[in-house]
Scaffold this active site. Structure first.
Site, PDB file in Angstrom:
ATOM      1  N   ASP A  36      -2.881  -4.825   0.685  1.00 30.69           N
ATOM      2  CA  ASP A  36      -2.402  -6.130   1.145  1.00 30.69           C
ATOM      3  C   ASP A  36      -2.988  -6.553   2.481  1.00 30.69           C
ATOM      4  OD1 ASP A  36      -0.948  -4.220   2.571  1.00 30.69           O
ATOM      5  OD2 ASP A  36       1.017  -4.996   2.020  1.00 30.69           O
ATOM      6  N   MET A  39       0.830  -1.201   0.000  1.00 31.24           N
ATOM      7  CA  MET A  39       0.000   0.000   0.000  1.00 31.24           C
ATOM      8  C   MET A  39       0.871   1.261   0.000  1.00 31.24           C
ATOM      9  SD  MET A  39      -2.908  -1.253   2.737  1.00 31.24           S
ATOM     10  CE  MET A  39      -3.940   0.206   2.514  1.00 31.24           C
ATOM     11  N   HIS A  40       0.203   2.396  -0.219  1.00 30.36           N
ATOM     12  CA  HIS A  40       0.754   3.742   0.008  1.00 30.36           C
ATOM     13  C   HIS A  40       1.758   4.245  -1.027  1.00 30.36           C
ATOM     14  CE1 HIS A  40      -1.030   2.924   3.880  1.00 30.36           C
ATOM     15  NE2 HIS A  40      -0.083   2.101   4.237  1.00 30.36           N
TER      16      HIS A  40
END
Length: 517
Positions: free
Chosen positions: A238, A79-80
């Protein structure tokens, strides 16, 4: 027979999994790649590496099956991360990854401009250096020539979707980690975008996780061997995908993961926000639902540090006899009494996130006496990590989450001693399940929902996931109920000293350490 594929675009590998519609795993592969740290605090990755690994992984999955029987493909991943594309769809710079820490100043500035209460209310979380929005701000301030050419901003798994389909989509769970999503309304937060004059057109369309948002293009079909037009399901971040992969899809069912870090993940039927932002509040991969998540930075990692630094004889014995060093240490720890005769361990070896977002927090043994042996110290490490996970669980309880069962996973959950300890500390039934493939498995189940193989995410989990082990709370529950409050008192008592020590060490590193005559 229908097959389903899940692809997890990870930090150092892309894991791909092929399952049958009953959930049985047929094959997994994980082509690896490296990420770069060109400067201190930086972590970057070349999206071309993910794409090459994805092509290789899909080809490997299809070697022994009829590709026309694949019903759907689901995506998940780290992520991110920030992937910037120009108008031609070309990558403008390496992805700034989830573990990049360069944006502390941007986080502070953005929080000040929006207001801390509004940030948490709208996005469900503080703005953190790992999140996406402060990375956009960093590019704007430090790489204006890149910023001016941005036409699309994507998360890592959604870049792979673009390469597979030529279209721009994301899902609500992954988008929740950008600091740009109105998490309660499950749509982009125009208030935040407008504050920084970032056009919403930069962002992909956001959908629920099991939606078949795109289809495989002819060019991607030629590269991978999959059929043209195959449904590509939105998927999830995830953590949300991993939760689906172990059945955390109903309120009251919680997971506790004992990896290097520790994660406590709770499904929530309603939007709940911890007022101080001590828990992450994200959209779940289950349509119309949310999740709460607590993260401790050193869980299994604390035990690994203890083994490597203080138990070298166990490590040497493992090399000589083949008996796992952790098994030897667990046998020692089992000989010590619960509570370790007053010895407590704080597992803040890398700072902490939940419930104390403090990079200066440090690990500590407290209460050592002449009576204590290594067995006591070993057990206190396991108990300290268990108490740390319970910190997150207690926050969830305070917000109305009533745990009925806690699914354990990660390497630490393989220890019978630690499993029982967790059930006792949590005072809640714990279990393990048959699904151990993580986020990629959850992405494959989401693919099955989007492709019509399963009617819902809940039904997919009911069909594919079963309990393999139950652990009920035992006789040590009262003991741990006595020691947990004492554990919780230690951080507030030591916080000022942690801060002062950090200042002292920084002064030393900068050459401001002088010996008085």
């Amino acid at each position: 027979m229908a097959y389903l594929i899940g692809i997890d675009v990870g930090t150092s590998s892309t894991k791909a999994i092929l399952i049958e519609q009953d959930g049985r795993v047929v094959k997994t592969v994980a082509p690896e790649y490296e990420f770069q740290t060109p400067k201190p605090l930086w972590a970057e990755s070349d999206p071309a590496d993910w794409w090459a690994a994805t092509i290789d992984a899909i080809k490997a999955l299809l070697e022994d099956i009829d590709a026309s029987q694949v019903a759907g493909l689901g995506l998940t991943g780290q992520m991110h991360g920030l992937v910037c594309l120009d108008k031609a769809g070309e990558v403008l710079r390496p992805c700034i990854m989830w573990n990049d820490q360069r944006t502390a100043a941007q986080c502070l500035e953005m929080t000040t401009r929006i207001g801390e209460d509004d940030v948490i209310s709208i996005t469900g979380n503080p703005i953190l250096p790992g999140f996406t929005a402060p990375k956009i701000r960093w590019v704007e301030e430090n790489e204006p020539e890149v910023f001016e050419r941005i036409d699309k901003v994507l998360l890592p798994k959604d870049y792979i979707r673009y390469k597979l389909s030529g279209e721009f989509f994301t899902d609500v769970s992954d988008a929740s980690g950008t600091s740009l999503l109105d998490v309660q309304q499950r749509r982009w937060a125009r208030y935040i975008l407008n504050e920084f004059k970032w056009p919403e057109s930069w962002l992909p369309e956001v959908t629920e996780s099991p939606v078949a948002s795109t289809r495989l293009s002819a060019s991607a079909a030629s590269l991978t061997g999959l059929r043209d037009g195959l449904p590509i399901i939105a998927g999830g971040g995830d953590q949300a995908a991993q939760a689906v992969g172990c059945g955390i899809v109903r309120e009251g069912v919680i997971s506790a993961t004992l990896g290097t870090s520790g994660v406590v993940f709770a499904h929530s039927d309603e939007y709940r926000v911890e007022p101080k932002g001590r828990l992450h509040a994200f959209c779940h991969a289950v349509p119309g639902k949310w999740h709460l998540m607590g993260v401790m930075l050193s869980a299994g990692g604390a035990y690994q540090w203890y083994r490597n630094q203080l138990c070298k004889d166990a490590v040497s014995s493992e090399k000589e006899t083949g008996t796992d060093a952790y098994e030897l240490l667990n046998e020692e720890a089992a000989k010590a009494p619960p509570g370790c005769e007053g010895l407590l361990f704080l597992p803040y070896l890398s700072g902490e996130r939940t419930p104390y977002p403090d990079p200066n927090a440090r690990g500590s043994f407290v209460g050592l006496s002449l009576r204590h042996t290594r067995a006591h110290m070993t057990r206190s490490v396991l108990e300290g990590v268990s108490f740390g996970l319970n910190d997150s669980l207690e926050l969830m309880r305070s917000m109305g989450i009533a745990p009925e069962n806690i699914v354990l996973s990660g390497g630490g959950a393989n220890s019978p001693l630690w499993r029982q300890m967790l059930a006792d500390v949590f005072d809640t039934n714990c279990s393990m399940v048959n699904a151990t493939e993580g986020a990629a498995y959850g992405a494959a189940l989401l693919a099955g929902v989007g492709a019509g193989v399963y009617p819902s995410v809940e039904e997919a989990c009911d069909r594919a996931i079963s309990t393999t082990l139950d652990v009920e709370p035992g006789d040590n529950v009262p003991c741990y109920a006595d020691f947990f409050p004492r554990y919780r008192n230690l951080y507030p008592a030591l916080r000022f000293e942690f801060e002062q020590m950090a200042d002292t060490l920084q002064a030393h590193a900068q050459g401001r350490w002088f010996t008085q005559d």
